[in-house]
Design a protein around this motif. Structure first.
Motif: not given
Length: 293
Positions: A192-195, A198-204, A212-228
């Motif tokens: 929540a603090e990062a969003v 503006g450090k993380i911008q999920p709407e982008n 897609t591979a790059e986007l998945k990599k970016e998503m997985k940088k967030i704690k709690g977000v793994g492959d699934y």
DNA sequence: GCGTCCAGGTCTACC
DNA sequence: GGTAGACCTGGACGC
């Protein structure tokens, strides 16, 4: 005074298959009325100008939206409803693909495949983290707590999903004791603090210029977000290459395609590989076919 | 009533 | 890059 809006749905749209496409419609601030085939939702002022509760229904190809607050921004609400129901997603290539297989042709016939989503990617991100490593009932409880304890109230008293700014205003301890988020608590505080900053911008992620591979990599940088979690989020932003395998999907696959026998994820992937970029959506529709019997 | 298991997984340390 | 163990919670189940 309540306000009513109406607009046309695309011809290949099914309201029923969309609102029941997955569990999202049972997570607050969504409410589903299965008997009358209606979907309720509460928008925050960040989305609708004023916080507003809406009731969405469909009749003969027309989407009807009843709003409890006449000061809410109509254009913003229509845009948000189109986003939620995936009305602007082009599934024609997907339907051409599934029509080729007799066992999957029902998907095109019934106009299934539009996966319900929240008005913001941030909300979908938080909810997805709430689905990991717990029962569905606990997911519902955590999301309800977030809405009830942090959400902005509409005129009706119903609450919206909290913004990142609101979620950033409480501590990790709050998530542990009030939301019952367990080990996810520091993840929510950090996210929540990062969003909010503006450090993380999920709407982008909705129209990301990266693969897609790059986007998945970016998503997985967030704690709690793994492959699934990342693959589930990718589906909600329109990329269906990932299968988002979880224990429920695996169990359904074993039952439907493997004689109730456990197999490796590799075999599940091989089974759906022929559907290319649409494989994640084909798998999900295939696994949920019986929901609509 | 109590203990154990596990559910719509992920993280970290270690190899 | 692959793997083992830890991690919150709460419902289901066996005893």
């Amino acid at each position: 005074m309540p306000k009513r809006l109406s607009f046309a749905a695309p011809v290949d749209f099914s309201f029923r298959y969309t609102i029941f496409s997955h569990g999202w419609s049972s997570l607050a601030p969504f409410e589903r009325d299965a008997e009358n085939l209606r979907l309720n939702y509460v928008f925050g002022s960040d989305i609708a100008g004023n916080s507003a509760a809406v009731q969405i229904s469909e009749n003969a190809g027309t989407i009807n939206v009843e709003i409890d607050d006449e000061n809410a921004d109509e254009a913003k609400i229509i845009a948000a409803v189109r986003h939620i129901l995936r009305l602007d997603d082009d599934l024609s290539a997907f339907y051409r693909l599934v029509k080729k297989e007799k066992s999957l042709a029902w998907i095109a016939r019934e106009k299934a495949g539009r996966l319900l989503r929240s008005p913001t990617v941030y909300e979908d991100l938080v909810k997805t983290i709430c689905t990991t490593n717990c029962s569905w009932s606990l997911t519902e409880k955590m999301v309800t707590n977030l809405v009830e304890k942090l959400g902005e109230p509409a005129a009706s008293g119903k609450r919206a999903f909290p913004t990142a700014e609101r979620m950033a205003s409480v501590s990790a301890e709050f998530y542990r004791t009030e939301i019952r988020a367990g080990y996810r608590s520091p993840y929510f505080a950090e996210l929540a603090e990062a969003v909010a900053a503006g450090k993380i911008q999920p709407e982008n992620w909705l129209d990301a210029a990266v693969s897609t591979a790059e986007l998945k990599k970016e998503m997985k940088k967030i704690k709690g977000v793994g492959d699934y979690a990342a693959e589930n989020l990718l589906k909600l932003v329109g990329s269906y290459e990932g299968l988002a395998l979880d224990s429920w999907v695996r169990a359904q696959f074993y039952k439907k395609h493997n004689g109730e026998n456990v197999c490796e994820d590799r075999e599940i992937r091989e089974f759906y590989n022929r559907f290319g970029a649409w494989r994640g959506l084909v798998l999900w529709c295939d696994m949920t076919e019986k929901w609509f019997d």
